[in-house]
Motif scaffolding. Structure first.
Motif, PDB file in Angstrom:
ATOM      1  N   SER A  76     110.615  57.785   4.977  1.00  0.00           N
ATOM      2  CA  SER A  76     110.072  58.516   3.824  1.00  0.00           C
ATOM      3  C   SER A  76     109.128  57.675   2.978  1.00  0.00           C
ATOM      4  O   SER A  76     108.594  58.156   1.977  1.00  0.00           O
ATOM      5  CB  SER A  76     111.223  59.022   2.944  1.00  0.00           C
ATOM      6  OG  SER A  76     112.017  57.943   2.481  1.00  0.00           O
ATOM      7  N   LEU A  77     108.927  56.397   3.360  1.00  0.00           N
ATOM      8  CA  LEU A  77     108.048  55.532   2.574  1.00  0.00           C
ATOM      9  C   LEU A  77     106.585  55.937   2.752  1.00  0.00           C
ATOM     10  O   LEU A  77     106.112  56.121   3.877  1.00  0.00           O
ATOM     11  CB  LEU A  77     108.220  54.071   3.005  1.00  0.00           C
ATOM     12  CG  LEU A  77     109.332  53.267   2.323  1.00  0.00           C
ATOM     13  CD1 LEU A  77     109.424  51.881   2.945  1.00  0.00           C
ATOM     14  CD2 LEU A  77     109.094  53.145   0.826  1.00  0.00           C
ATOM     15  N   LYS A  78     105.885  56.054   1.655  1.00  0.00           N
ATOM     16  CA  LYS A  78     104.456  56.344   1.665  1.00  0.00           C
ATOM     17  C   LYS A  78     103.769  55.254   0.837  1.00  0.00           C
ATOM     18  O   LYS A  78     103.818  55.259  -0.392  1.00  0.00           O
ATOM     19  CB  LYS A  78     104.171  57.720   1.058  1.00  0.00           C
ATOM     20  CG  LYS A  78     104.825  58.866   1.795  1.00  0.00           C
ATOM     21  CD  LYS A  78     104.197  59.079   3.175  1.00  0.00           C
ATOM     22  CE  LYS A  78     104.759  60.331   3.840  1.00  0.00           C
ATOM     23  NZ  LYS A  78     106.169  60.188   4.225  1.00  0.00           N
TER      24      LYS A  78
ATOM     25  N   VAL B 185     101.099  53.062  -1.016  1.00  0.00           N
ATOM     26  CA  VAL B 185      99.820  53.223  -1.726  1.00  0.00           C
ATOM     27  C   VAL B 185      99.555  51.925  -2.482  1.00  0.00           C
ATOM     28  O   VAL B 185     100.485  51.184  -2.795  1.00  0.00           O
ATOM     29  CB  VAL B 185      99.871  54.408  -2.723  1.00  0.00           C
ATOM     30  CG1 VAL B 185      99.897  55.726  -1.990  1.00  0.00           C
ATOM     31  CG2 VAL B 185     101.084  54.291  -3.638  1.00  0.00           C
TER      32      VAL B 185
ATOM     33  N   SER C 256     112.119  56.626  -1.886  1.00  0.00           N
ATOM     34  CA  SER C 256     112.790  56.540  -0.582  1.00  0.00           C
ATOM     35  C   SER C 256     114.253  56.123  -0.747  1.00  0.00           C
ATOM     36  O   SER C 256     115.127  56.616  -0.031  1.00  0.00           O
ATOM     37  CB  SER C 256     112.057  55.541   0.319  1.00  0.00           C
ATOM     38  OG  SER C 256     110.766  56.008   0.627  1.00  0.00           O
TER      39      SER C 256
ATOM     40  N   ALA D 280     107.221  54.220  -4.759  1.00  0.00           N
ATOM     41  CA  ALA D 280     107.446  54.679  -3.389  1.00  0.00           C
ATOM     42  C   ALA D 280     108.808  54.248  -2.881  1.00  0.00           C
ATOM     43  O   ALA D 280     109.550  55.041  -2.281  1.00  0.00           O
ATOM     44  CB  ALA D 280     106.341  54.129  -2.481  1.00  0.00           C
TER      45      ALA D 280
END
Length: 503
Positions: free
Chosen positions: A454-456, A458, A471, A467
């Motif tokens: 689920s890590l995004k 940026v 998660s 982030a």
């Protein structure tokens, strides 16, 4: 204090085989003084094995940086150890019955110590994963000899006292792991500190192994028991078919082979059930006793162990990654943040025997509820304060969750084994111990998939912290799912522990 299933009196070793396949020498009782000397040595082994289930969590971010390890490798470092540990317990107990528990303790502890050195000297993620699996194998081989040594060294109240000490050692070693790991990394430095989390076992083993060779009593019995290699192979294969896609699938984008593995897992477990039934009908000695698994309270208890250990043991994994990778804190600070959970576990575990005697099954219900409530507040605090999460805000929730854990772990064995025939107590304890370690491995696989999947990422430190906080919340919600399942399964256990089942 009651002893967890992983440290049961039977300890996977004290099985009571049928007369036709057992040849038992007359037991040799150790004098009280010699008994405590022997037990103190094997307790060092217990401390090492259980400490390594939690101490490594705070070292994971440093390992990731030092070895350029992938998220999947971090999961294998934890789950590979737990899986190998769990799968080796029953064969280790049976080998101890047959060849002598002193030999198995020395063999297992030597393997564990050398593998610890291998972990500390690893130069790649593949090396450390393999070394951790071998380390878990060593722990599983020698751990059953610990409770067997206690059984052969004492009788009556002295034996109960010794098992109480073992329970305390297990509680302390598991609880202080994150803080001790943080202290080691903080003292040595983040670059090489993670290596000393493993290398410290060399110094302990260098003293414990020769002392064990000198002080442990020789074999007191020789029991000829089948190792059920087919059953063990099918169980191992089925679990690997489950864990490999869980750990590797997310980073590979869930290709077709992952779903094929899941399907193959179902087939292999079906073959395992058929083989164990066949072996039991033919008078063999199956790894998993079908008669035990037909008992609703026992089978539910085994699944409860998987759910509970899958839920609580991976909390350290998530918080360590969040605090170091996401919030850029040190390993020492991470250990301090997690410390309230450990304190709560120790406080409640010390009183759990009296609580279970007074409240019966309700102590397990309350323990699960406290853990669920505490973990829920952890999620809420992270949600409300991210990205500036403060460790002080988590003291109360983590303490509450730790109290719930301590109330649940220690009485777990007594309630699950309460309706098991005495002759099957050793085998039942072995299955429960394996269930706990398998639960840890499966929990890390699932929680790690949720956390990293689920890590995004940026740019910007605040966005990275946000982030990871997002998660971590999802991963902790998955932990809550495990604990809700465990709470439901508690209702299948007996309301009270029969007096004959108490030590």
């Amino acid at each position: 204090m009651s002893v967890p299933a992983s440290a049961s009196p039977a300890g996977n070793a004290a099985h009571e085989p049928s007369p036709e396949r057992a040849t038992v020498a007359a037991p040799v009782s150790a004098p009280a003084g010699n008994g405590w000397r022997a037990v103190s040595i094997v307790l060092v082994g217990a401390f090492m094995a259980l400490l390594d289930t939690t101490i490594v969590n705070v070292a994971l971010p440093s390992i990731r940086t030092g070895l350029n390890a992938s998220p999947a490798s971090l999961e294998w470092i934890v789950s590979g150890y737990a899986l190998a540990y769990g799968l080796a317990l029953v064969p280790g107990g049976r080998a101890g019955d047959r060849f002598g528990h002193k030999r198995l303790f020395l063999l297992g502890l030597t393997i564990f110590t050398l593998a610890s050195v291998g972990c500390g000297l690893s130069h790649s993620q593949a090396e450390i994963v393999v070394a951790r699996i071998v380390q878990g194998l060593g722990a599983g081989l020698f751990f059953p000899s610990i409770s067997a040594t206690i059984q052969h060294s004492f009788t009556g109240p002295a034996r109960s006292k010794a098992f109480g000490v073992l329970g305390a050692v297990i509680g302390v070693s598991t609880a202080i792991g994150p803080l001790l790991g943080g202290l080691i990394i903080g003292g040595v430095g983040a670059h090489d500190g993670w290596r000393w989390v493993f290398l410290v076992n060399l110094f302990i083993g260098a003293v414990a192994i020769p002392m064990a060779a000198w002080r442990l009593p020789k074999a007191v019995s020789h029991v000829r028991r089948s190792f059920d290699p087919v059953g063990l192979g099918l169980l191992t294969g089925g679990l690997l078919l489950l864990l490999i896609p869980l750990v590797e699938g997310e980073q590979d984008g869930w290709p077709a082979w992952t779903w094929s593995c899941f399907g193959g897992c179902v087939v292999v477990f079906a073959l395992l059930a058929a083989w164990e039934l066949r072996a039991d009908k033919r008078g063999g000695d199956p790894l998993l006793k079908p008669g035990l698994l037909r008992q609703t309270s026992f089978s539910a208890g085994a699944v409860f162990a998987i759910a509970f250990f899958g839920g609580f043991s991976s909390i350290f994994f998530t918080l360590s990654i969040l605090w170091q990778e996401g919030l850029a804190h040190s390993a020492l600070i991470t250990g301090v943040v997690i410390a309230p959970y450990s304190v709560g576990t120790l406080i409640a575990a010390a009183q759990s025997d009296q609580l279970s005697a007074r409240l019966g099954r309700l102590v397990l219900v309350l323990g699960c509820l406290l853990l669920i409530i505490g973990l829920g507040f952890v999620v809420l605090v992270i949600h409300l304060t991210a990205p500036a999460v403060n460790g002080w805000d988590l003291v109360g929730p983590l303490l509450l969750a730790g109290l719930g854990t301590g109330m649940t772990i220690a009485p777990n064995q007594d309630f699950v084994l309460a309706t098991v025939p005495r002759a099957e107590a050793g085998t039942a304890a072995g299955i429960l111990s394996t269930s706990q370690r398998v639960g840890t491995a499966v929990g890390i696989g699932i929680i790690g998939t949720v956390l990293f999947g689920s890590l995004k990422f940026v740019p910007g430190p605040h966005m990275v912290a946000s982030a990871f906080a997002h998660s971590a919340q999802l991963a902790l919600l998955a932990n809550l799912g495990f604990m809700v399942a465990a709470l439901i399964l508690v209702l299948a256990l007996p309301r009270q522990i029969p007096q004959h089942a108490r030590r």
